[in-house]
Design an enzyme around this catalytic site. Structure first.
Site, PDB file in Angstrom:
ATOM      1  CG  HIS A  73      -1.979   0.056   1.540  1.00  0.00           C
ATOM      2  ND1 HIS A  73      -1.408  -0.165   2.180  1.00  0.00           N
ATOM      3  CD2 HIS A  73      -3.454  -0.114   1.773  1.00  0.00           C
ATOM      4  CE1 HIS A  73      -2.024  -0.409   3.476  1.00  0.00           C
ATOM      5  NE2 HIS A  73      -3.388  -0.570   3.217  1.00  0.00           N
ATOM      6  CG  ASP A 111       1.647  -0.512  -0.254  1.00  0.00           C
ATOM      7  OD1 ASP A 111       2.359   0.478   0.446  1.00  0.00           O
ATOM      8  OD2 ASP A 111       0.765  -0.998   0.338  1.00  0.00           O
ATOM      9  CG  HIS A 163     -10.757  -5.170  11.750  1.00  0.00           C
ATOM     10  ND1 HIS A 163     -10.559  -4.886  10.332  1.00  0.00           N
ATOM     11  CD2 HIS A 163      -9.468  -4.794  12.169  1.00  0.00           C
ATOM     12  CE1 HIS A 163      -9.489  -4.139   9.867  1.00  0.00           C
ATOM     13  NE2 HIS A 163      -8.712  -4.165  11.614  1.00  0.00           N
TER      14      HIS A 163
END
Ligand code: 3MF
Ligand code: MG
Length: 343
Positions: A49, A52, A213
């Protein structure tokens, strides 16, 4: 052509164990310590991210963000690691409450685009051209709160801003049908590839397929992967597993349905996944019950399962499979595969 497999995961995959019903159960491990675990666990790259890589980036100028990202690149190089992608984490900020690119508040949409540009700066500084967009809160709790056509246009507008900002950046959408939203926009691979066609440079919009997902959307992950590969748009994956239609579980790869995992490995290998530099990313969470000292097992186990399934896929009796397909004896084909998996 066979696949070429190098593995990655994001630092969030080593986790303190907090969930919606209880606090952390393991102490935090510093990023530097996590990075020193990657190679030992069999991984070559890191998914980030934006924050991060550069914590507290909202408090920094663009120049400061770039400087810190360059420091992070140095740390990665010291560990012999590469950065695979950067994903703007838009869903934790106050300005992302009602979605980011699709927020009903113009100032929030503007923030989301600016933050995405900073994430692109970080990607460039880390030496990757891949930006992953998990469209976390781009969706609705109730239909009447947003207009799905306008929202689609707003996502396209945001991606066009990113493409205009950096002529090389590749935007990789990670579709997910729900959670945290009731219904998310761009819920499947097909939606993501369709959306690409509306963007300024369709060739620079691809997908990150996460097994769980796809399963949450009622789809088979390996079919989703084959579909994306037929468009040359499978640029990374988030392999994991999911036990039915419930919250997003991020279970270890193959731990629920080994045959479904086998078919993901098989389709990736059959079509040369990885030969253009794509990584096999994992997005797995350890069980909350796991003790700190053994809280990376899910990562090494998932990789191990992938490699064992790869061996099975490569050792399959392809001529027998072909013969059974031409005889249309799918019952026997079913048994052949089960025998092979059962050993
Ligand atoms: C959510 C996810 C996310 C994304 C990550 C990178 C926590 O269901 O899968 O992982 O993969 O934010 O985009
Ligand atoms: Mg994911």
């Amino acid at each position: 052509m066979t696949g070429k497999f190098r593995f990655t995961f994001g630092p969030w995959n080593i986790h303190e164990g907090a969930d919606s019903f209880g606090p952390p159960v393991r102490k935090s491990i510093e990023l530097g310590e996590k990075l020193s675990m990657y190679k030992k666990l069999g991984f070559d790259g890191v998914q980030f991210h934006d924050d991060d890589a550069v914590p507290d980036m909202n408090d920094l100028t663009a120049q400061q963000i770039i400087a810190r990202a360059k420091d992070m690149r140095k740390i990665l190089e010291d560990h012999g690691l590469a950065a695979e992608f950067v994903a703007p984490r838009l869903w934790e900020d106050e300005r992302g409450i009602d979605g980011s690119y699709t927020s009903n508040d113009a100032a929030c949409r503007e923030y989301a685009i600016e933050r995405s540009k900073r994430a692109i700066d970080i990607a460039n500084s880390l030496g990757t051209d891949l930006l992953v967009l998990w469209l976390a809160r781009e969706g609705t709790y109730i239909r009447e709160s947003k207009d799905s056509m306008v929202s689609t246009e707003r996502i396209v507008y945001a991606i066009n801003q990113m493409q205009g900002y950096d002529p090389k950046i590749r935007v990789c959408i990670e579709p997910k049908p729900n959670e945290p939203m009731d219904h998310a926009y761009i819920p499947t691979t097909g939606h993501a590839i369709g959306l690409a066609q509306l963007c300024a440079d369709p060739a620079r919009v691809g997908v990150n397929i996460e097994s769980a997902h796809a399963i949450l959307a009622g789809l088979d992950p390996s079919d989703e992967m084959g579909y994306a590969m037929s468009f040359n748009k499978l640029w990374t994956v988030h392999l994991n597993d999911q036990n039915g239609l419930k919250f997003d579980q991020d279970k270890s790869f193959g731990s629920v349905d080994i045959r479904r995992a086998f078919n993901q490995v098989r389709i990736l290998d059959k079509h040369g996944y990885g030969n253009n530099g794509e990584y096999v990313g994992l997005d797995v969470k350890t069980m909350r019950t796991q003790k700190l000292e053994v809280s990376t097992r899910h990562l090494s186990n998932s990789r191990k399962v992938f490699l064992r399934l790869l061996e099975l896929s490569r050792n399959g009796d392809e001529s027998k499979i072909e013969a059974l397909i031409s005889e249309r004896d799918y019952e026997e084909l079913d048994m052949l595969i089960m025998d092979h998996l059962l050993g």
